[in-house]
Write a protein that holds these residues in place. Structure first.
Motif, PDB file in Angstrom:
ATOM      1  N   TYR A  95       5.303   8.733   0.719  1.00  0.00           N
ATOM      2  CA  TYR A  95       5.824   9.718  -0.218  1.00  0.00           C
ATOM      3  C   TYR A  95       5.388  11.119   0.211  1.00  0.00           C
ATOM      4  CZ  TYR A  95       5.732   5.360  -2.865  1.00  0.00           C
ATOM      5  OH  TYR A  95       5.878   4.054  -3.244  1.00  0.00           O
ATOM      6  N   CYS A  96       6.239  12.104  -0.076  1.00  0.00           N
ATOM      7  CA  CYS A  96       5.848  13.506   0.109  1.00  0.00           C
ATOM      8  C   CYS A  96       6.225  14.235  -1.171  1.00  0.00           C
ATOM      9  CB  CYS A  96       6.556  14.113   1.317  1.00  0.00           C
ATOM     10  SG  CYS A  96       5.886  15.735   1.807  1.00  0.00           S
TER      11      CYS A  96
ATOM     12  N   ALA B 274       0.852  -1.186   0.000  1.00  0.00           N
ATOM     13  CA  ALA B 274       0.000   0.000   0.000  1.00  0.00           C
ATOM     14  C   ALA B 274       0.892   1.241   0.000  1.00  0.00           C
ATOM     15  CB  ALA B 274      -0.917  -0.007   1.228  1.00  0.00           C
ATOM     16  N   ARG B 275       0.279   2.382  -0.284  1.00  0.00           N
ATOM     17  CA  ARG B 275       1.047   3.634  -0.338  1.00  0.00           C
ATOM     18  C   ARG B 275       0.307   4.754   0.387  1.00  0.00           C
ATOM     19  NH1 ARG B 275       3.613   3.928  -6.517  1.00  0.00           N
ATOM     20  NH2 ARG B 275       3.605   1.668  -6.902  1.00  0.00           N
ATOM     21  N   ILE B 276       1.086   5.620   1.031  1.00  0.00           N
ATOM     22  CA  ILE B 276       0.579   6.829   1.671  1.00  0.00           C
ATOM     23  C   ILE B 276       1.288   8.011   1.017  1.00  0.00           C
ATOM     24  CG2 ILE B 276       0.425   8.143   3.827  1.00  0.00           C
ATOM     25  CD1 ILE B 276       0.534   5.400   5.295  1.00  0.00           C
TER      26      ILE B 276
ATOM     27  N   GLY C 164       7.077   2.684  -6.653  1.00  0.00           N
ATOM     28  CA  GLY C 164       6.626   1.627  -5.758  1.00  0.00           C
ATOM     29  C   GLY C 164       7.755   0.898  -5.069  1.00  0.00           C
ATOM     30  N   GLU C 165       8.982   1.089  -5.558  1.00  0.00           N
ATOM     31  CA  GLU C 165      10.160   0.475  -4.940  1.00  0.00           C
ATOM     32  C   GLU C 165      10.874   1.447  -4.010  1.00  0.00           C
ATOM     33  OE1 GLU C 165      12.474  -0.741  -8.259  1.00  0.00           O
ATOM     34  OE2 GLU C 165      11.013  -2.213  -8.963  1.00  0.00           O
ATOM     35  N   GLN C 166      10.295   2.644  -3.838  1.00  0.00           N
ATOM     36  CA  GLN C 166      10.928   3.691  -3.031  1.00  0.00           C
ATOM     37  C   GLN C 166      10.039   4.059  -1.854  1.00  0.00           C
ATOM     38  OE1 GLN C 166      10.989   6.533  -6.230  1.00  0.00           O
ATOM     39  NE2 GLN C 166      12.992   5.889  -6.984  1.00  0.00           N
ATOM     40  N   THR C 167      10.620   4.633  -0.826  1.00  0.00           N
ATOM     41  CA  THR C 167       9.833   5.129   0.301  1.00  0.00           C
ATOM     42  C   THR C 167      10.614   6.205   1.039  1.00  0.00           C
ATOM     43  OG1 THR C 167       8.528   4.480   2.255  1.00  0.00           O
ATOM     44  CG2 THR C 167      10.680   3.431   1.993  1.00  0.00           C
TER      45      THR C 167
ATOM     46  N   LEU D 174       7.527   8.480   9.315  1.00  0.00           N
ATOM     47  CA  LEU D 174       6.570   7.395   9.115  1.00  0.00           C
ATOM     48  C   LEU D 174       7.178   6.327   8.204  1.00  0.00           C
ATOM     49  CD1 LEU D 174       3.745   6.230   9.553  1.00  0.00           C
ATOM     50  CD2 LEU D 174       2.964   7.555   7.576  1.00  0.00           C
ATOM     51  N   ALA D 175       7.844   6.753   7.135  1.00  0.00           N
ATOM     52  CA  ALA D 175       8.490   5.802   6.229  1.00  0.00           C
ATOM     53  C   ALA D 175       9.544   4.985   6.964  1.00  0.00           C
ATOM     54  CB  ALA D 175       9.117   6.553   5.056  1.00  0.00           C
TER      55      ALA D 175
END
Length: 317
Positions: free
Chosen positions: A205-206, A146-148, A260-263, A193-194
């Motif tokens: 992500y920001c 999931a992603r935020i 999607g492979e980064q945070t 958070l990440a």
């Protein structure tokens, strides 16, 4: 002329996305694109009537097969009670949350406070989203991957977290500085958070969407003088993006395969960029996290445990 476009062809069929403040501007475009990609989009907005009108606009505009759903939920980010009610409704109705886009915000508004007595920029732009995110987090974890996505601003480079007077109760109030503080808060929150979510399958992500031609600055005239926002738009026209252009980095962070492979990174124009020195400070991010937890009243809440049940802070709501 300088805008870029999200290049991903990924779809969101059978996914659930929550977007705050999406009855207008880049949030509305984001909701429209998620709907086109097959997602069930929960439009969490303060003004329900305007959100319903946005739904009608999108449905009337978008044609095709494999479309998603659009659902309106009431959310006032200036009220913890409203945030908790909204979170509980979503958690009761949805079996998964695959995307959370914290898009809503205020900018350059007159000095005022939220229901919990936070300075309005700080309370809405940071604390409201902070609380909402952590209340939804157990189900987001349960829905991984999931992603935020947190919509920030380049204005964070001028921000400073004044731990002794976050709510401008002692120092002279300047709306621009208050806004910049809240935008630095967005980046620090995303970073910490990440860091705490590493290995869980939930990426954070920001981003800076750019200078956008929306009504975000509708209160600027109240701070300065009538016509200020109009003049700002005129002088900013060469670099100002349309809502369509401004939504592209949000879409990139939400669906792009490489992203999607980064945070924990900061983006602008669909690319990773370096935020300010303060925003990269891990000790500041940790200290600010702990302060935010205290202010949100979540000290005894385990938000990092994947769960499909209603979390403790919402049991009596």
């Amino acid at each position: 002329m300088f805008s870029v476009k999200c290049q991903s062809k990924a779809r969101l069929d059978d996914k659930v996305a929550v977007i705050t403040g999406c009855n207008t501007g880049i949030g509305k475009i984001t909701a429209r694109e998620f709907y086109k990609l097959g997602a069930k989009v929960i439009m969490a907005c303060r003004d329900v009537n305007k959100a319903k009108q946005a739904v009608d606009d999108i449905v009337g505009e978008v044609k095709g097969e494999k479309l998603g759903q659009l659902v309106v939920e009431e959310l006032d980010l200036s009220s913890f009670a409203s945030i908790k009610r909204c979170a509980k409704r979503i958690l009761e109705k949805e079996t998964q949350i695959n995307l959370l886009v914290n898009n809503a915000g205020v900018m350059m508004c007159p000095k005022s406070k939220t229901k919990e007595d936070f300075e309005t920029h700080f309370g809405v732009n940071h604390m409201g989203h902070f609380l909402l995110t952590l209340l939804l987090l157990p189900k987001i974890l349960n829905s991984a991957p999931a992603r935020i996505v947190n919509v920030g601003s380049l204005a964070h480079i001028f921000g400073n977290i004044n731990f002794d007077d976050i709510n401008y109760e002692k120092r002279t109030y300047f709306s621009a500085f208050a806004y910049c503080q809240s935008k630095l808060a967005n980046v620090l929150f995303s970073k910490e958070l990440a860091n705490r979510l590493k290995g869980t399958g939930v990426n954070v992500y920001c981003l800076h969407p750019g200078v956008i031609n929306t009504d975000l600055g509708r209160t600027v005239d109240q701070v300065f003088f009538p016509g200020t926002w109009f003049l700002f738009k005129i002088f900013s026209y060469p670099i100002m993006k349309s809502p369509e252009q401004g939504a592209q980095t949000t879409l990139h962070c939400a669906i792009d395969e490489t992203a999607g492979e980064q945070t924990g990174l900061y983006y602008s124009d669909c690319k990773v960029k370096s935020p300010s020195g303060r925003a990269r400070d891990p000790e500041l991010a940790k200290k600010f996290w702990e302060k935010s937890i205290e202010m949100a009243g979540l000290a005894d809440y385990d938000m990092f445990k994947a769960s499909d049940t209603i979390p403790e802070p919402l049991r009596d709501v």
